[in-house]
Design a protein around this motif. Structure first.
Motif, PDB file in Angstrom:
ATOM      1  N   LEU A  77      -3.271  -2.340  -7.836  1.00 55.63           N
ATOM      2  CA  LEU A  77      -2.948  -2.511  -6.412  1.00 55.63           C
ATOM      3  C   LEU A  77      -4.160  -2.223  -5.533  1.00 55.63           C
ATOM      4  CD1 LEU A  77       0.580  -0.839  -6.386  1.00 55.63           C
ATOM      5  CD2 LEU A  77       0.100  -3.278  -6.126  1.00 55.63           C
ATOM      6  N   GLN A  81      -6.561  -4.743  -2.717  1.00 55.23           N
ATOM      7  CA  GLN A  81      -6.461  -4.289  -1.325  1.00 55.23           C
ATOM      8  C   GLN A  81      -7.022  -5.303  -0.327  1.00 55.23           C
ATOM      9  OE1 GLN A  81      -5.276  -0.805  -1.232  1.00 55.23           O
ATOM     10  NE2 GLN A  81      -4.601  -1.416   0.795  1.00 55.23           N
ATOM     11  N   MET A  90       4.887  -7.549  -4.279  1.00 55.80           N
ATOM     12  CA  MET A  90       4.280  -7.405  -5.596  1.00 55.80           C
ATOM     13  C   MET A  90       5.399  -7.287  -6.626  1.00 55.80           C
ATOM     14  SD  MET A  90       0.935  -7.133  -5.017  1.00 55.80           S
ATOM     15  CE  MET A  90       0.993  -8.219  -3.596  1.00 55.80           C
ATOM     16  N   ARG A 156       6.878  -4.172  -1.634  1.00 56.07           N
ATOM     17  CA  ARG A 156       5.753  -4.600  -0.812  1.00 56.07           C
ATOM     18  C   ARG A 156       4.512  -3.760  -1.144  1.00 56.07           C
ATOM     19  NH1 ARG A 156       7.497  -8.301   2.863  1.00 56.07           N
ATOM     20  NH2 ARG A 156       9.704  -8.243   3.459  1.00 56.07           N
ATOM     21  N   HIS A 157       3.354  -4.390  -1.023  1.00 53.50           N
ATOM     22  CA  HIS A 157       2.102  -3.781  -1.470  1.00 53.50           C
ATOM     23  C   HIS A 157       1.872  -2.405  -0.857  1.00 53.50           C
ATOM     24  CE1 HIS A 157      -2.283  -3.071  -1.569  1.00 53.50           C
ATOM     25  NE2 HIS A 157      -2.238  -3.697  -2.740  1.00 53.50           N
TER      26      HIS A 157
END
Length: 213
Positions: A77, A81, A90, A156-157
């Motif tokens: 992750l 970025q 994700m 969500r990221h």
């Protein structure tokens, strides 16, 4: 597994276990791109990808894997970025679950939709559960409301990064999200999406993969 090579590279039929997973994600039109996180010392992945040139536009290799799943996912992750937005979804999947199908991916994404938390594939527990001590049954555990977590797990990221950075000991992404006080959505998975853990599991996975999904 008692294998001389990492289990994700074991042959299941004509293809390695990991290749089955990558082919499934590459075939899913709802997936924008797949990022494959492996250890920097992985000595098998180059040959696997060389045998699959059709995946070159759909899969990006990230050699940032850590000692644990937790660290590998977080490192992946972080590597993304600058390439994704904080609210991008994700989907984190375990390569040891080769029975995943495009239909299950689509089902998860459709069910989660715009959910404020995210969700995961899972199955209601059907077996009678026993808590043991010293090889003896200590207690029968009530199974009502219990689910067996699967992957993909979809968040969500930015939220997932926050959760994993704050988490200490977690075995999946959903538990890190739960540690923030949030409740991920449970989406019905499939028995074919089981995790290959023991040698006999590889034989069962091969039988399943040889069938038409």
């Amino acid at each position: 597994m008692g294998s001389a090579i990492p289990k994700q590279y074991l042959m299941l039929g004509a293809l390695p276990m990991l290749r089955h997973v990558l082919d499934t994600f590459a075939s899913a039109s709802v997936i924008a791109h797949t990022y494959l996180v492996v250890s920097p010392e992985d000595g098998y992945i180059d040959a696997l990808l060389a045998d699959a040139p059709e995946l070159s536009d759909r899969v990006t290799l990230l050699r940032v894997g850590g000692a644990t799943r937790h660290q590998s996912v977080l490192n992946g992750l972080h590597a993304l970025q600058d390439h994704v937005a904080g609210d991008d979804w994700m989907l984190v999947h375990d390569a040891a679950r080769p029975g995943l199908t495009v239909a299950l991916i689509e089902q998860l994404i459709a069910a989660v939709g715009a959910d404020p938390v995210g969700g995961l594939l899972a199955l209601p527990v059907a077996d009678t559960l026993k808590r043991g001590r010293d090889d003896r049954v200590e207690q029968t555990v009530e199974r009502a409301g219990l689910w067996a977590a699967q992957t993909p797990q979809m968040f969500r990221h930015a939220l997932l990064v926050q959760a994993l950075e704050q988490a200490r000991q977690v075995t999946d992404e959903a538990s890190a999200i739960e540690a923030l006080g949030l409740q991920p959505l449970l989406v019905q998975g499939s028995t074919r999406n089981f995790k290959v853990t023991l040698p006999d599991d590889a034989d069962l996975a091969t039988l399943i993969l040889n069938r038409t999904p």
